[in-house]
Design a protein around this motif. Structure first.
Motif, PDB file in Angstrom:
ATOM      1  N   LEU A  34      -4.364  -5.535   0.580  1.00  0.00           N
ATOM      2  CA  LEU A  34      -5.298  -5.071  -0.447  1.00  0.00           C
ATOM      3  C   LEU A  34      -5.258  -3.545  -0.488  1.00  0.00           C
ATOM      4  O   LEU A  34      -5.360  -2.903   0.560  1.00  0.00           O
ATOM      5  N   VAL A  35      -5.098  -2.991  -1.698  1.00  0.00           N
ATOM      6  CA  VAL A  35      -5.121  -1.528  -1.835  1.00  0.00           C
ATOM      7  C   VAL A  35      -6.188  -1.190  -2.865  1.00  0.00           C
ATOM      8  O   VAL A  35      -6.203  -1.780  -3.954  1.00  0.00           O
ATOM      9  N   VAL A  45      -1.378 -10.485  -2.701  1.00  0.00           N
ATOM     10  CA  VAL A  45      -1.588  -9.051  -2.434  1.00  0.00           C
ATOM     11  C   VAL A  45      -2.116  -8.429  -3.728  1.00  0.00           C
ATOM     12  O   VAL A  45      -1.622  -8.751  -4.816  1.00  0.00           O
ATOM     13  N   LEU A  46      -3.120  -7.575  -3.602  1.00  0.00           N
ATOM     14  CA  LEU A  46      -3.737  -7.002  -4.800  1.00  0.00           C
ATOM     15  C   LEU A  46      -3.866  -5.487  -4.684  1.00  0.00           C
ATOM     16  O   LEU A  46      -4.293  -4.972  -3.645  1.00  0.00           O
ATOM     17  N   VAL A  47      -3.504  -4.800  -5.765  1.00  0.00           N
ATOM     18  CA  VAL A  47      -3.684  -3.355  -5.845  1.00  0.00           C
ATOM     19  C   VAL A  47      -4.711  -3.103  -6.943  1.00  0.00           C
ATOM     20  O   VAL A  47      -4.518  -3.536  -8.084  1.00  0.00           O
ATOM     21  N   GLN A  48      -5.819  -2.447  -6.603  1.00  0.00           N
ATOM     22  CA  GLN A  48      -6.864  -2.207  -7.599  1.00  0.00           C
ATOM     23  C   GLN A  48      -6.997  -0.698  -7.840  1.00  0.00           C
ATOM     24  O   GLN A  48      -7.146   0.071  -6.895  1.00  0.00           O
ATOM     25  N   PHE A  49      -6.956  -0.313  -9.104  1.00  0.00           N
ATOM     26  CA  PHE A  49      -7.136   1.089  -9.478  1.00  0.00           C
ATOM     27  C   PHE A  49      -8.564   1.272  -9.965  1.00  0.00           C
ATOM     28  O   PHE A  49      -9.002   0.573 -10.887  1.00  0.00           O
ATOM     29  N   LEU A  90      -0.737   1.728 -16.420  1.00  0.00           N
ATOM     30  CA  LEU A  90       0.066   1.513 -15.215  1.00  0.00           C
ATOM     31  C   LEU A  90      -0.195   0.119 -14.635  1.00  0.00           C
ATOM     32  O   LEU A  90       0.733  -0.587 -14.227  1.00  0.00           O
ATOM     33  N   THR A  91      -1.468  -0.267 -14.621  1.00  0.00           N
ATOM     34  CA  THR A  91      -1.847  -1.577 -14.086  1.00  0.00           C
ATOM     35  C   THR A  91      -1.082  -2.682 -14.819  1.00  0.00           C
ATOM     36  O   THR A  91      -0.470  -3.554 -14.199  1.00  0.00           O
ATOM     37  N   ARG A  92      -1.108  -2.630 -16.153  1.00  0.00           N
ATOM     38  CA  ARG A  92      -0.462  -3.689 -16.926  1.00  0.00           C
ATOM     39  C   ARG A  92       1.056  -3.679 -16.716  1.00  0.00           C
ATOM     40  O   ARG A  92       1.681  -4.719 -16.505  1.00  0.00           O
ATOM     41  N   GLY A  93       1.612  -2.462 -16.740  1.00  0.00           N
ATOM     42  CA  GLY A  93       3.061  -2.354 -16.597  1.00  0.00           C
ATOM     43  C   GLY A  93       3.540  -2.823 -15.230  1.00  0.00           C
ATOM     44  O   GLY A  93       4.520  -3.575 -15.125  1.00  0.00           O
ATOM     45  N   THR A 131      -4.968  -4.763 -10.690  1.00  0.00           N
ATOM     46  CA  THR A 131      -6.189  -4.836 -11.500  1.00  0.00           C
ATOM     47  C   THR A 131      -6.728  -3.425 -11.739  1.00  0.00           C
ATOM     48  O   THR A 131      -6.705  -2.582 -10.835  1.00  0.00           O
ATOM     49  N   TYR A 132      -7.211  -3.208 -12.956  1.00  0.00           N
ATOM     50  CA  TYR A 132      -7.875  -1.949 -13.296  1.00  0.00           C
ATOM     51  C   TYR A 132      -9.373  -2.207 -13.296  1.00  0.00           C
ATOM     52  O   TYR A 132      -9.846  -3.143 -13.966  1.00  0.00           O
ATOM     53  N   LEU A 133     -10.121  -1.422 -12.539  1.00  0.00           N
ATOM     54  CA  LEU A 133     -11.569  -1.611 -12.462  1.00  0.00           C
ATOM     55  C   LEU A 133     -12.258  -0.643 -13.429  1.00  0.00           C
ATOM     56  O   LEU A 133     -12.134   0.588 -13.284  1.00  0.00           O
TER      57      LEU A 133
END
Ligand code: NAP
Length: 313
Positions: A127-128, A182-186, A212-215, A232-234
């Motif tokens: 998780l990031v 695995v998830l990266v959240q901005f 960036l999230t979508r790409g 995911t974009y928060l």
């Protein structure tokens, strides 16, 4: 034969279906859906990486993750403050969680990102949370009244730092994704949707994160994958924090309340989500009002905010 009234009634039902779906989904997402945060606790010693973790939303989110069994990699810029935060985290319980950290000023360019993450290269990061960023409050200067250096640092802080950090983390995230999600959240901002006057650089940097999230999600899920690494974009509205001292209210949660909302929405499968229900409602209201009305009232609000900041400075 179908009467006009019947036809209109059927049309009414058909037209209201999307709204009904949205409403039902809202109730599900914010009130019924159990969190999936535990899905990211997989493999040998799972780690969550949180940037800007020594205060505000980042610190509160790190504390939630610690309580839920994650080992932590924290990012900050101040050694003394970082040690204090680690002490506070450890005081929450006697778990044997590992807490590591990295210091880097996110406004500055020229970091060797490979070197920054070298101590964590073998860790199982699942998780990031790219939380670092900000707007330096609200100030009256226009774009042409800003020095170039200021613009570079604001964009680096909000957009390039998370981008370049993601770049070096990706190979090991794909490795972790071999045994679970695995998830990266901005951490974004509702300001990115409405680009308030005098906040255009900040808003554009957050909008960058959304694209960036979508790409990146397309890269990992459809083109190369699925590799198991998702993004995911928060969409974040006002939150009471170290740099945003607005009084907590229904629309302005404390950082601790907001961190709980992040945890609750983690893994919901949306590429863009407002973790906090009232911020999701604000989004709907903004859409409904239309650009002209929103822009007019936002400009008025910004004038008041700038005056308030100037008085308190
Ligand atoms: N609060 C809001 O109303 C709101 C609304 C929309 C979006 N957001 C977004 O939410 C995120 C967190 O905001 P927040 O309000 O929680 O901020 P905050 O309370 O000011 O905390 C920011 C964290 O980032 C660290 N940080 C700040 N500048 C840094 C730099 N140049 N290099 C490295 N670390 C740095 C801070 O370190 P120190 O402890 O050393 O200061 C702190 O740990 C940001 O991305 C912001 O844009 C916030």
């Amino acid at each position: 034969m179908v009467s006009v009234a019947d036809a209109l009634a059927v049309l009414g039902v058909i037209l209201s279906l999307p709204y009904l779906y949205r409403f039902t989904y809202f109730i599900w997402l914010y009130f019924l859906r159990p969190t999936k945060i535990h899905h990211y606790l997989h493999g040998d010693a799972p780690y969550a990486f949180v940037t800007g973790a020594t205060d505000g939303i980042g610190k509160a989110t790190a504390a939630e993750l610690y309580d839920r069994g994650f080992n932590l990699i924290l990012h900050g810029r101040n050694e003394k403050k970082m040690q204090k935060v680690i002490g506070e985290l450890r005081a929450r319980g006697n778990r044997n969680a590992d807490i590591q950290y990295v210091l880097a000023d996110a406004t500055k360019s020229g970091h060797d990102f490979e070197k920054l993450i070298a101590p964590f290269k073998e860790l199982n990061i699942t998780l990031v949370i790219h939380n670092v960023g900000g707007s330096n409050g609200v100030q009256p200067e226009r774009l042409d009244e800003r020095p170039e250096d200021y613009i570079h640092s604001l964009v680096h802080w909000n957009a390039l730092f998370p981008l370049l950090l993601t770049r070096v983390l990706l190979p090991q995230l794909r490795r972790s994704a071999k045994h679970g999600p695995v998830l990266v959240q901005f951490v974004g901002s509702l300001a990115g949707d409405i680009s308030p006057p005098r906040l255009s650089i900040y808003a554009a940097s957050k909008r960058f994160l959304e694209a960036l999230t979508r790409g990146l999600d397309n890269d990992e899920h459809y083109f190369d994958g699925p590799t198991g690494v998702r993004f995911t974009y928060l969409a974040v509205g006002p939150v009471n924090s170290a740099s945003m001292p607005q009084k907590p209210s229904l629309n302005t949660p404390t950082s601790e309340q907001f961190a709980k909302a992040i945890i609750a929405r983690t893994g919901c499968g949306l590429r863009r989500v407002a973790p906090y229900a009232m911020h999701a409602i604000s989004q709907v209201v903004v859409e409904a009002l239309g650009q002209r009305t929103v822009d007019y009232y936002t400009a008025e609000e910004m004038k008041t905010l700038i005056k308030t900041y100037q008085k308190s400075a």
